[in-house]
Design a protein around this motif. Structure first.
Motif, PDB file in Angstrom:
ATOM      1  N   VAL A 271       8.092   4.918  -5.234  1.00  0.00           N
ATOM      2  CA  VAL A 271       6.926   5.375  -4.485  1.00  0.00           C
ATOM      3  C   VAL A 271       5.699   5.469  -5.388  1.00  0.00           C
ATOM      4  O   VAL A 271       4.593   5.111  -4.985  1.00  0.00           O
ATOM      5  CB  VAL A 271       7.225   6.730  -3.813  1.00  0.00           C
TER       6      VAL A 271
ATOM      7  N   LYS B 162      13.165   1.584  -3.899  1.00  0.00           N
ATOM      8  CA  LYS B 162      11.713   1.640  -3.926  1.00  0.00           C
ATOM      9  C   LYS B 162      11.258   2.624  -4.989  1.00  0.00           C
ATOM     10  O   LYS B 162      11.975   3.549  -5.354  1.00  0.00           O
ATOM     11  CB  LYS B 162      11.152   2.031  -2.557  1.00  0.00           C
TER      12      LYS B 162
ATOM     13  N   VAL C 155       4.790   2.508   1.720  1.00  0.00           N
ATOM     14  CA  VAL C 155       6.004   2.753   0.941  1.00  0.00           C
ATOM     15  C   VAL C 155       6.531   4.161   1.194  1.00  0.00           C
ATOM     16  O   VAL C 155       7.739   4.389   1.217  1.00  0.00           O
ATOM     17  CB  VAL C 155       5.747   2.522  -0.564  1.00  0.00           C
TER      18      VAL C 155
ATOM     19  N   SER D 144       4.401   2.155  -5.721  1.00  0.00           N
ATOM     20  CA  SER D 144       4.186   1.517  -4.419  1.00  0.00           C
ATOM     21  C   SER D 144       4.872   0.154  -4.345  1.00  0.00           C
ATOM     22  O   SER D 144       4.280  -0.842  -3.919  1.00  0.00           O
ATOM     23  CB  SER D 144       2.685   1.357  -4.140  1.00  0.00           C
ATOM     24  N   THR D 145       6.111   0.110  -4.763  1.00  0.00           N
ATOM     25  CA  THR D 145       6.841  -1.154  -4.844  1.00  0.00           C
ATOM     26  C   THR D 145       8.247  -0.997  -4.274  1.00  0.00           C
ATOM     27  O   THR D 145       8.896   0.033  -4.481  1.00  0.00           O
ATOM     28  CB  THR D 145       6.923  -1.639  -6.299  1.00  0.00           C
TER      29      THR D 145
ATOM     30  N   PRO E 221       0.832  -1.210   0.000  1.00  0.00           N
ATOM     31  CA  PRO E 221       0.000   0.000   0.000  1.00  0.00           C
ATOM     32  C   PRO E 221       0.863   1.255   0.000  1.00  0.00           C
ATOM     33  O   PRO E 221       1.912   1.307   0.625  1.00  0.00           O
ATOM     34  CB  PRO E 221      -0.799  -0.133   1.298  1.00  0.00           C
ATOM     35  N   GLY E 222       0.394   2.286  -0.700  1.00  0.00           N
ATOM     36  CA  GLY E 222       1.206   3.475  -0.883  1.00  0.00           C
ATOM     37  C   GLY E 222       1.615   4.152   0.408  1.00  0.00           C
ATOM     38  O   GLY E 222       2.738   4.653   0.531  1.00  0.00           O
ATOM     39  N   TYR E 223       0.737   4.161   1.407  1.00  0.00           N
ATOM     40  CA  TYR E 223       1.075   4.852   2.648  1.00  0.00           C
ATOM     41  C   TYR E 223       2.232   4.162   3.377  1.00  0.00           C
ATOM     42  O   TYR E 223       2.973   4.797   4.127  1.00  0.00           O
ATOM     43  CB  TYR E 223      -0.147   4.963   3.561  1.00  0.00           C
TER      44      TYR E 223
END
Length: 126
Positions: free
Chosen positions: A73, A71, A29, A76-77, A25-27
């Motif tokens: 962002v 990473k 990362v 999200s990885t 989930p983006g938050y």
């Protein structure tokens, strides 16, 4: 907590390379300590690498110079590029996201609450 999902595991020859990915989930990362850990056959789980919210990285001595954590962002990885693989790198690799409670994220140190992936297996043959 959000769920993470690893991919990219498989088999490689000694000296070869693999790239692992971890979708999160983006938050997580953007603002958590993002870890790669591994557990080899008959071994305890150990930290491999960690990347901070600001992109600062740290590595276990056993992989430093061979592995690179990074990473994306926007995607999200989290990635783990593994070069110069050897048979000691055979393990199930897990990614984890841990809140940043201290000044620096530390390799293999998880304070919780931690979000985990299910793991991806890496087998290195000689």
């Amino acid at each position: 907590q959000g769920r993470l999902m690893e991919s990219g595991g498989g088999s490689a020859q000694s000296g070869g390379s693999l790239r692992l990915s971890c979708a999160a989930p983006g938050y997580l990362v953007g603002s958590y300590c993002l870890h790669w850990l591994r557990q080899g056959p008959g071994k305890a789980r150990e930290g491999v690498a960690v990347i901070e919210p600001d992109g600062t990285t740290a590595y276990a001595s056993s992989v430093e110079g061979r592995f690179t954590i990074s990473k994306d962002v926007d995607k999200s990885t989290v990635f783990l590029q593994m070069n110069g693989l050897n048979t000691e790198d055979t393990a199930t690799y897990l990614c984890a996201a841990d809140p940043k409670w201290t000044e620096r994220c530390q390799v293999g140190v998880l304070s919780g609450p931690t979000s985990w992936g299910q793991g991806t297996q890496v087998i290195v043959s000689s």
